[in-house]
Design an enzyme around this catalytic site. Sequence first.
Site, PDB file in Angstrom:
ATOM      1  N   ASN A   9      66.383  29.280  25.676  1.00  0.00           N
ATOM      2  CA  ASN A   9      65.706  28.400  25.505  1.00  0.00           C
ATOM      3  C   ASN A   9      65.034  27.625  23.947  1.00  0.00           C
ATOM      4  O   ASN A   9      65.130  28.306  23.033  1.00  0.00           O
ATOM      5  CB  ASN A   9      64.271  27.949  25.578  1.00  0.00           C
ATOM      6  CG  ASN A   9      63.790  26.335  25.934  1.00  0.00           C
ATOM      7  OD1 ASN A   9      64.003  26.157  25.063  1.00  0.00           O
ATOM      8  ND2 ASN A   9      61.745  26.792  26.356  1.00  0.00           N
ATOM      9  N   ARG A  81      68.106  25.687  28.660  1.00  0.00           N
ATOM     10  CA  ARG A  81      67.787  24.855  28.610  1.00  0.00           C
ATOM     11  C   ARG A  81      67.914  23.681  27.766  1.00  0.00           C
ATOM     12  O   ARG A  81      68.504  23.921  26.420  1.00  0.00           O
ATOM     13  CB  ARG A  81      66.017  24.469  28.749  1.00  0.00           C
ATOM     14  CG  ARG A  81      64.809  23.292  28.709  1.00  0.00           C
ATOM     15  CD  ARG A  81      63.796  24.028  28.010  1.00  0.00           C
ATOM     16  NE  ARG A  81      62.911  23.055  27.608  1.00  0.00           N
ATOM     17  CZ  ARG A  81      62.137  22.130  26.172  1.00  0.00           C
ATOM     18  NH1 ARG A  81      62.087  22.862  25.634  1.00  0.00           N
ATOM     19  NH2 ARG A  81      61.352  21.462  26.986  1.00  0.00           N
ATOM     20  N   HIS A 170      59.548  17.921  30.490  1.00  0.00           N
ATOM     21  CA  HIS A 170      58.827  19.103  32.007  1.00  0.00           C
ATOM     22  C   HIS A 170      59.381  18.554  32.821  1.00  0.00           C
ATOM     23  O   HIS A 170      58.718  18.724  34.508  1.00  0.00           O
ATOM     24  CB  HIS A 170      56.775  18.794  32.772  1.00  0.00           C
ATOM     25  CG  HIS A 170      56.429  18.758  30.841  1.00  0.00           C
ATOM     26  ND1 HIS A 170      54.567  18.170  30.560  1.00  0.00           N
ATOM     27  CD2 HIS A 170      56.843  20.182  29.822  1.00  0.00           C
ATOM     28  CE1 HIS A 170      54.721  18.739  29.096  1.00  0.00           C
ATOM     29  NE2 HIS A 170      56.171  19.854  28.902  1.00  0.00           N
ATOM     30  N   GLY A 197      50.075  21.698  29.032  1.00  0.00           N
ATOM     31  CA  GLY A 197      50.195  22.952  27.818  1.00  0.00           C
ATOM     32  C   GLY A 197      49.847  22.334  26.890  1.00  0.00           C
ATOM     33  O   GLY A 197      48.968  21.178  26.321  1.00  0.00           O
ATOM     34  N   GLY A 199      52.320  21.034  25.034  1.00  0.00           N
ATOM     35  CA  GLY A 199      52.726  19.401  25.414  1.00  0.00           C
ATOM     36  C   GLY A 199      51.243  19.230  26.939  1.00  0.00           C
ATOM     37  O   GLY A 199      52.007  20.673  27.683  1.00  0.00           O
ATOM     38  N   ARG A 228      49.923  15.691  20.179  1.00  0.00           N
ATOM     39  CA  ARG A 228      50.174  14.373  19.939  1.00  0.00           C
ATOM     40  C   ARG A 228      49.575  13.148  21.080  1.00  0.00           C
ATOM     41  O   ARG A 228      48.706  14.364  21.758  1.00  0.00           O
ATOM     42  CB  ARG A 228      51.666  14.564  21.058  1.00  0.00           C
ATOM     43  CG  ARG A 228      52.657  15.123  21.251  1.00  0.00           C
ATOM     44  CD  ARG A 228      53.543  14.471  22.121  1.00  0.00           C
ATOM     45  NE  ARG A 228      54.930  15.844  21.620  1.00  0.00           N
ATOM     46  CZ  ARG A 228      55.319  16.288  22.621  1.00  0.00           C
ATOM     47  NH1 ARG A 228      54.460  17.213  23.294  1.00  0.00           N
ATOM     48  NH2 ARG A 228      56.187  17.400  21.887  1.00  0.00           N
ATOM     49  N   ASP A 270      44.116  24.069  20.249  1.00  0.00           N
ATOM     50  CA  ASP A 270      44.344  24.728  20.851  1.00  0.00           C
ATOM     51  C   ASP A 270      43.176  24.665  21.833  1.00  0.00           C
ATOM     52  O   ASP A 270      42.400  25.018  21.378  1.00  0.00           O
ATOM     53  CB  ASP A 270      44.307  26.559  20.280  1.00  0.00           C
ATOM     54  CG  ASP A 270      44.713  26.956  21.001  1.00  0.00           C
ATOM     55  OD1 ASP A 270      43.674  27.609  21.783  1.00  0.00           O
ATOM     56  OD2 ASP A 270      45.831  28.086  21.182  1.00  0.00           O
ATOM     57  N   GLU A 321      46.765  26.487  34.411  1.00  0.00           N
ATOM     58  CA  GLU A 321      46.738  27.954  35.350  1.00  0.00           C
ATOM     59  C   GLU A 321      44.854  28.423  34.522  1.00  0.00           C
ATOM     60  O   GLU A 321      44.791  28.600  35.390  1.00  0.00           O
ATOM     61  CB  GLU A 321      47.957  28.454  34.501  1.00  0.00           C
ATOM     62  CG  GLU A 321      49.244  27.835  35.029  1.00  0.00           C
ATOM     63  CD  GLU A 321      50.138  28.146  34.226  1.00  0.00           C
ATOM     64  OE1 GLU A 321      50.219  29.517  34.044  1.00  0.00           O
ATOM     65  OE2 GLU A 321      51.276  27.506  34.233  1.00  0.00           O
ATOM     66  N   GLU A 369      60.027  28.171  34.533  1.00  0.00           N
ATOM     67  CA  GLU A 369      60.167  26.925  33.896  1.00  0.00           C
ATOM     68  C   GLU A 369      61.032  28.277  33.968  1.00  0.00           C
ATOM     69  O   GLU A 369      62.763  28.318  34.482  1.00  0.00           O
ATOM     70  CB  GLU A 369      60.776  26.161  32.875  1.00  0.00           C
ATOM     71  CG  GLU A 369      59.584  25.085  33.165  1.00  0.00           C
ATOM     72  CD  GLU A 369      58.607  24.440  31.955  1.00  0.00           C
ATOM     73  OE1 GLU A 369      59.505  23.667  31.131  1.00  0.00           O
ATOM     74  OE2 GLU A 369      57.534  24.978  31.388  1.00  0.00           O
TER      75      GLU A 369
HETATM   76  P1  ADP Z   1      53.469  25.389  26.355  1.00  0.00           P
HETATM   77  O1  ADP Z   1      53.255  24.050  26.155  1.00  0.00           O
HETATM   78  O2  ADP Z   1      54.173  25.598  24.385  1.00  0.00           O
HETATM   79  O3  ADP Z   1      54.742  26.063  26.965  1.00  0.00           O
HETATM   80  P2  ADP Z   1      51.261  27.099  27.172  1.00  0.00           P
HETATM   81  O4  ADP Z   1      51.463  26.427  28.902  1.00  0.00           O
HETATM   82  O5  ADP Z   1      51.762  28.175  26.769  1.00  0.00           O
HETATM   83  O6  ADP Z   1      51.807  26.125  26.042  1.00  0.00           O
HETATM   84  O7  ADP Z   1      50.116  26.237  27.025  1.00  0.00           O
HETATM   85  C1  ADP Z   1      48.804  26.383  25.468  1.00  0.00           C
HETATM   86  C2  ADP Z   1      47.978  25.802  26.003  1.00  0.00           C
HETATM   87  O8  ADP Z   1      47.189  26.418  26.900  1.00  0.00           O
HETATM   88  C3  ADP Z   1      46.964  25.930  24.685  1.00  0.00           C
HETATM   89  O9  ADP Z   1      46.067  24.982  24.473  1.00  0.00           O
HETATM   90  C4  ADP Z   1      46.042  27.006  25.001  1.00  0.00           C
HETATM   91  O10 ADP Z   1      44.417  26.931  24.436  1.00  0.00           O
HETATM   92  C5  ADP Z   1      45.502  26.952  26.464  1.00  0.00           C
HETATM   93  N1  ADP Z   1      45.436  28.086  26.578  1.00  0.00           N
HETATM   94  C6  ADP Z   1      46.022  29.053  27.454  1.00  0.00           C
HETATM   95  N2  ADP Z   1      44.909  30.378  27.945  1.00  0.00           N
HETATM   96  C7  ADP Z   1      43.596  29.429  27.909  1.00  0.00           C
HETATM   97  C8  ADP Z   1      42.543  29.663  28.830  1.00  0.00           C
HETATM   98  N3  ADP Z   1      42.163  30.999  29.105  1.00  0.00           N
HETATM   99  N4  ADP Z   1      41.461  28.951  28.790  1.00  0.00           N
HETATM  100  C9  ADP Z   1      41.428  27.943  27.898  1.00  0.00           C
HETATM  101  N5  ADP Z   1      42.973  27.371  27.886  1.00  0.00           N
HETATM  102  C10 ADP Z   1      44.003  27.655  27.598  1.00  0.00           C
END
Ligand code: ADP
Length: 384
Positions: A9, A81, A170, A197, A199, A228, A270, A321, A369
Site C-alpha cells: 500500500n 492497493r 474504503h 478509522g 478516515g 476531515r 485520535d 472495532e 483490507e
Molecule cells: P486508519 O483509518 O488510519 O487505518 P484505524 O482504522 O487504525 O485508522 O483507526 C484509528 C482510530 O481508531 C483512531 O482514532 C484511534 O484512536 C481509534 N481507536 C483505536 N483503538 C481505540 C480504542 N480502544 N478506543 C477508541 N478509539 C480507538
Amino acid sequence: MNDTIFVLNCGSSSIKFQLIEPHSHEVILKGLAENIGSKRCQIKHAGGTLSLPGTGYEEVIAAILELLQPYQADIKGIGHRVVHGGEHFSESALITDEVIAKIKDCNSLAPLHNPANLKGIEIFRKSFPMLPNVAVFDTAFHMSLQKQAYLYAIAYEHYEKFHVRRYGFHGTSHRFITMEAEKLLPHAKNIIIAHLGNGASVCAVKNGKSVDTSMGFTPLEGLVMGTRSGDIDPGMLPFLGKKLDLNTEGLLQMLNKESGLLGISGISSDMRLLEEEMEKGNKQATLAIEIFCYRLAKYIASYEVPTGGADALIFTGGIGENSPLIRKKVIDLLPSFTLDTKLHQNLARGQAGIISSKGKTIGVIPTNEELLIAKDTDDIRRKL
Ligand code: ADP
C-alpha cells in the site's frame, strides 16, 4: 512454507506492506515505511526499526526488497492497493500495460495517491518480472451505485465531460465486511456498514452490492473524520477564504488536515485520546465526540432509504472495532436500533460478534483490507 502474496500500500510518503499466506491468513512479514524522503524516514517491522534518514522512494523499496529476500521463493504474486480506479474498474485487475494506462488516466482524480501507487507497481514489476501484479481498487466496490446515488445535482455535462461524480472509497474494507457479514449474519441481506478509522465512511449494501456510500468525488465528503470535515456547505468557502486569506489549496488543507475531530476538539484527531479527555471533563473533546456520533447516526438513519430497510448495522475500523463508548452513543441516537447491553459488554475489543439481535441486528467485524488484497491477487494468479 506455503505460497504467499506480498501486499503493498504505497502512499505519497509512506508504504505499508504485508506478506500473507492467503489461505491460512497467516501474516509472515509486516511493516510500515514512514516519512519517506525526510530526515525521519524509517521502516518499522516485527524485527526492529530501520532508520533511513533522507531516503527516497526507490531506496526504501530496495530496503523492503531486502527484508523480503528470505521469503522470495514462496511469493506467488504482488497485490497493490490502488486508491482510484475511476469508472474503469469494478473489480480487481491483473496489471498489464493497458491497466497501467487506465490507472494513469485516473491520476487527476487522485493526484496525491495514484502516482504513488503507480510508482510501487512500476518498481515491483521490474523487480519481479515473472510474478503477476494485481491492482485492488478502493473505488471498485462502489461501481454498483446507480445514477441517483452517484450523481451530484450540478450540470450533467460536468459528469459527461470531466467525470465529476461520487466514487466512494474504503471499498476494499466495505467488501471485506460484506463477505464476513454473510458468514456472521447469513440472513441479513441489507446492511449498513460504518467504517470508522482515521478516515470514516458508511456504506449501504443490498444483496452483497454497494448501493450508496458517504465519501464522494474525494474522501472529504460524508462523515466527520479524524482531521476531515466531512459534509459542509460549499457556500462557506469563499467567505472563509476571504476571512482567513486562503486560496483553494489552503482551504482544502484546512478541510482535509485541520478539521474533523482535531478541528473541533483543538486537541487531537485520535479518538482514544479524546475519550480520555472527555472522561476528565474536557468540553471541546466532549463536543467533538458528540458531533461525530450525531452526524454518523444521521447518516446511518438515512441509509434506510438505499437499503430499502436495513436488516443489520455493522461497525468496523479502529473506532468501530474498539470503542464501545462510540458504538453505544451512536446506537442510542438511532430510533430503529437497540443495543443488547449484555452482548455488548461481553464482546472483547477487536473481536467479531453480534451486539444486538433485538429487532435489527447490530454487529462488530474487524476489517482486514490486506487479506482481501492477498485473496484477490491469489484468485487472479490462479486463473492465469
Ligand atoms: P486508519 O483509518 O488510519 O487505518 P484505524 O482504522 O487504525 O485508522 O483507526 C484509528 C482510530 O481508531 C483512531 O482514532 C484511534 O484512536 C481509534 N481507536 C483505536 N483503538 C481505540 C480504542 N480502544 N478506543 C477508541 N478509539 C480507538
